[in-house]
Design an enzyme around this catalytic site. Sequence first.
Site, PDB file in Angstrom:
ATOM      1  CE1 TYR A   1      -2.309   3.293   2.712  1.00 43.26           C
ATOM      2  CE2 TYR A   1      -3.619   2.917   0.822  1.00 43.26           C
ATOM      3  CZ  TYR A   1      -3.004   3.742   1.796  1.00 43.26           C
ATOM      4  OH  TYR A   1      -3.976   4.862   2.050  1.00 43.26           O
TER       5      TYR A   1
ATOM      6  CE  LYS B   1       3.136   5.263   7.709  1.00 44.46           C
ATOM      7  NZ  LYS B   1       1.910   4.996   8.600  1.00 44.46           N
TER       8      LYS B   1
ATOM      9  CG  ASP C   1       5.884   3.565   0.128  1.00 43.91           C
ATOM     10  OD1 ASP C   1       4.673   3.398  -0.004  1.00 43.91           O
ATOM     11  OD2 ASP C   1       6.424   4.292   1.155  1.00 43.91           O
TER      12      ASP C   1
HETATM   13  P1  KE4 Z   1      -0.269   8.725   4.392  1.00 47.35           P
HETATM   14  O1  KE4 Z   1      -0.804   9.373   3.132  1.00 47.35           O
HETATM   15  O2  KE4 Z   1      -1.356   7.996   5.230  1.00 47.35           O
HETATM   16  O3  KE4 Z   1       0.542   9.679   5.448  1.00 47.35           O
HETATM   17  O4  KE4 Z   1       0.882   7.553   4.208  1.00 47.35           O
HETATM   18  C1  KE4 Z   1       0.357   6.764   3.352  1.00 47.35           C
HETATM   19  C2  KE4 Z   1       1.262   5.700   3.031  1.00 47.35           C
HETATM   20  C3  KE4 Z   1       2.183   5.331   2.160  1.00 47.35           C
HETATM   21  N1  KE4 Z   1       3.027   4.170   2.164  1.00 47.35           N
HETATM   22  C4  KE4 Z   1       3.192   3.467   3.180  1.00 47.35           C
HETATM   23  C5  KE4 Z   1       4.036   2.248   3.111  1.00 47.35           C
HETATM   24  C6  KE4 Z   1       2.378   3.428   4.146  1.00 47.35           C
HETATM   25  O5  KE4 Z   1       2.036   2.585   5.021  1.00 47.35           O
HETATM   26  C7  KE4 Z   1       1.219   4.681   4.099  1.00 47.35           C
HETATM   27  C8  KE4 Z   1       0.246   4.640   5.246  1.00 47.35           C
HETATM   28  N2  KE4 Z   1       0.333   3.858   6.012  1.00 47.35           N
HETATM   29  C9  KE4 Z   1      -1.221   3.517   6.678  1.00 47.35           C
HETATM   30  C10 KE4 Z   1      -1.100   2.197   7.704  1.00 47.35           C
HETATM   31  N3  KE4 Z   1      -0.177   1.180   7.336  1.00 47.35           N
HETATM   32  C11 KE4 Z   1      -1.613   4.435   7.546  1.00 47.35           C
HETATM   33  C12 KE4 Z   1      -2.817   4.213   8.318  1.00 47.35           C
HETATM   34  C13 KE4 Z   1      -4.131   4.874   7.800  1.00 47.35           C
HETATM   35  O6  KE4 Z   1      -4.294   4.549   6.563  1.00 47.35           O
HETATM   36  O7  KE4 Z   1      -5.030   5.359   8.485  1.00 47.35           O
END
Ligand code: KE4
Length: 429
Positions: free
Chosen positions: A144, A267, A239
């Site tokens: 993801y 993060k 990523d």
């Molecule tokens: P954000 O747009 O949520 O800041 O990041 C997206 C993203 C991109 N790449 C990776 C590997 C990620 O894990 C994420 C977002 N992670 C999720 C949970 N694994 C965030 C939690 C959520 O979606 O509420």
Amino acid sequence: MERTKSKAIFGRALDVIPGGVNSPVRAGKAVGVDPPFIKSAKGCTLWDVDGNQYIDYVCSWGPMILGHGHPEVLKTLSEAIPAGTSFGAPTELEVEMAESIRQLVPSIEMVRMVNSGTEATMSAIRLARGATGREKLVKFEGCYHGHVDSLLVSAGSGVATFAIPGCPGVPRELAGHTLSLPFNDAEALRGAMEKYGQEVAAIILEPIPGNMGVIVPRPEFLKELREICNHTGALLIFDEVISGFRVRPGGAQELYGIEPDLTCLGKIIGGGLPVGAYGGKREIMENMAPEGNIYQAGTLSGNPLAMAAGLATLRILREGRVYEELERKSERLFSGLAGAAESAGVQVVINRVGSMGTLFFTGHPVTDFESASASNRELFRGFYSSMLDSGIYLAPSPFEAWFVSAAHEEEHIQRTIECAKKCFASLGG
Ligand code: KE4
């Protein structure tokens, strides 16, 4: 455990916010449990609005690697706030952040700050397409990368058939430019790239997937990716929104010794405030406006508070023995969980890299999305509810990571193992 105030607030939330949450996974639909509404946090502990206390293994989905409310991070923020919260103008803090990232992640010669991981990956794939003049992308099933149209896709019917939209609203034409392949499968990758390699702008992956649960990459798979990108001219995008600064100061690329062309971050570098970043080789990054003609922008990009909290976090991560401590604590936790499951006769597989790990209810190795999906979700639901009611706060999905922070101490780990032991006894019984 009573959560009456959470339920009442959730009722209000459902009336004004889709699903009652600002990000779908928080709603707990995968586990059938209404979410506790959190009031405060300190160290590795959360308190909900009913006063219940939890040991936190979500850590805001990764950012809180030092624990909540680290005194030095709070002090830095409290000093930054009076100076102003946002200017929409360059600040020295952004330069310090860029210099810190470059120092810790040598493959990044230039970097651009954005406000989320999604923005980071969206920008990186636009850059890869613009810099190569190609349109195809390759991603991996179960990885993801945020809610980017081109990456919100499901694998096509055959391994080397182009993807279909992963949800309504993603144009079929856009999804059709993306190939979604099985993770850790070098043969499928070679086959697809032999066929389409000259049209592929980029291959993007989580080098240590956390979004199908934690998957350990096969070293030969990562090596193959680098070689295939060298051979075809596709750019390799790591990523590292989760793995960056999580498993090592230099992320998965330091751990496995594979250098991507572009890296996406998020993060941890915001210390808990909204942040993302993408960066890489100078000659690639100089394609971005205003230097080049590929556009990306952001009102709050490089926000001084996020920079201050992120820089404080990176400073602490670079000092001392944080990563050795995280490794020791994580090994203690996950080996304790494995032992508890074994004693109760419950089949689990635990995948862990550093302080990110996942416990799958299965008796078979979990090496990709297919094997992760075959794990027992019913058992996970029972485990999740029981652990939550025992005061252990896990991600409300079987396909996420547990995160250990520097604030988790032996007492927290021991208590977590004890709670798991009780739960396995009831599941195994
Ligand atoms: P954000 O747009 O949520 O800041 O990041 C997206 C993203 C991109 N790449 C990776 C590997 C990620 O894990 C994420 C977002 N992670 C999720 C949970 N694994 C965030 C939690 C959520 O979606 O509420």
